[in-house]
Design an enzyme around this catalytic site. Structure first.
Site, PDB file in Angstrom:
ATOM      1  N   CYS A   8      -5.784   1.081  81.669  1.00  0.00           N
ATOM      2  CA  CYS A   8      -5.024   1.951  80.766  1.00  0.00           C
ATOM      3  C   CYS A   8      -3.880   2.559  81.576  1.00  0.00           C
ATOM      4  O   CYS A   8      -3.540   2.057  82.645  1.00  0.00           O
ATOM      5  CB  CYS A   8      -5.910   2.998  80.089  1.00  0.00           C
ATOM      6  SG  CYS A   8      -6.575   4.289  81.165  1.00  0.00           S
ATOM      7  N   ARG A  14      -9.457   6.140  78.885  1.00  0.00           N
ATOM      8  CA  ARG A  14      -9.913   4.920  78.206  1.00  0.00           C
ATOM      9  C   ARG A  14     -10.477   3.858  79.136  1.00  0.00           C
ATOM     10  O   ARG A  14     -11.553   3.303  78.865  1.00  0.00           O
ATOM     11  CB  ARG A  14      -8.778   4.324  77.363  1.00  0.00           C
ATOM     12  CG  ARG A  14      -8.431   5.195  76.171  1.00  0.00           C
ATOM     13  CD  ARG A  14      -7.177   4.729  75.483  1.00  0.00           C
ATOM     14  NE  ARG A  14      -6.035   5.005  76.361  1.00  0.00           N
ATOM     15  CZ  ARG A  14      -4.786   4.638  76.092  1.00  0.00           C
ATOM     16  NH1 ARG A  14      -4.526   3.931  75.005  1.00  0.00           N
ATOM     17  NH2 ARG A  14      -3.803   4.948  76.914  1.00  0.00           N
ATOM     18  N   ASP A 123      -4.532   6.770  72.652  1.00  0.00           N
ATOM     19  CA  ASP A 123      -4.829   7.528  73.864  1.00  0.00           C
ATOM     20  C   ASP A 123      -5.371   8.909  73.508  1.00  0.00           C
ATOM     21  O   ASP A 123      -4.641   9.744  72.973  1.00  0.00           O
ATOM     22  CB  ASP A 123      -3.560   7.662  74.702  1.00  0.00           C
ATOM     23  CG  ASP A 123      -3.826   8.199  76.093  1.00  0.00           C
ATOM     24  OD1 ASP A 123      -4.904   8.792  76.323  1.00  0.00           O
ATOM     25  OD2 ASP A 123      -2.947   8.020  76.956  1.00  0.00           O
TER      26      ASP A 123
END
Length: 152
Positions: A8, A14, A123
């Site tokens: 990420c 994440r 996100d």
């Protein structure tokens, strides 16, 4: 052994969630020894920082520990080390290709591309919605694990 690197932006939300969710799913399926999972970010801005507290809490809600994980940046050498490099968003794939000098072996994919609903994973650093991130990441990891184990 299949080596997977989840990627990420900063490697604090994440991608570490994906790393530890995947490891947990593989272990529970009795397939943990078949995989090595790790994570990295396309940016160096969070380098050395631990998993973001809300992401850590979300993992802990599911009895998944991530102690000791610190953010690191993706490197060109990672392309040769890992069999799959799995981004959370299309923009990660573009940055991954830039950092790694392309994707000649076709190793780079988005996590949700393994599911019936290919999409970017929002996100949670910006949205604050760690439940949605969990659901998307867990779904993607389940689908990825299913596809990889079906090949064996």
């Amino acid at each position: 052994m299949t080596r997977i690197l989840f990627v990420c932006l900063g490697n604090i939300c994440r991608s570490p969630m994906a790393e530890f969710i995947f490891k947990d799913l593989a272990a529970k399926a009795g397939r943990g020894a078949e995989f090595e999972a790790a994570s990295a970010g396309t940016s160096s801005e969070e380098y050395g920082n631990p998993v973001y507290p809300p992401a850590r809490r979300k993992l802990a809600e599911h009895d998944i520990a991530c102690a000791g994980k610190t953010a690191r940046q993706l490197t060109r050498a990672d392309y040769d080390r890992y069999d799959l490099l799995i981004g959370m968003e299309s923009r990660h794939l573009a940055a991954m290709r830039r950092i790694c000098g392309g994707d000649p072996a076709g190793k780079m994919h988005r996590l949700l591309d393994y599911t019936a609903r290919p999409a970017d994973i929002a996100d949670p650093w910006y949205t604050g919605d760690f439940d949605a991130a969990w659901n998307d990441i867990e779904s993607g990891c389940r689908a990825l694990l299913g596809q990889l184990t079906a090949r064996r």
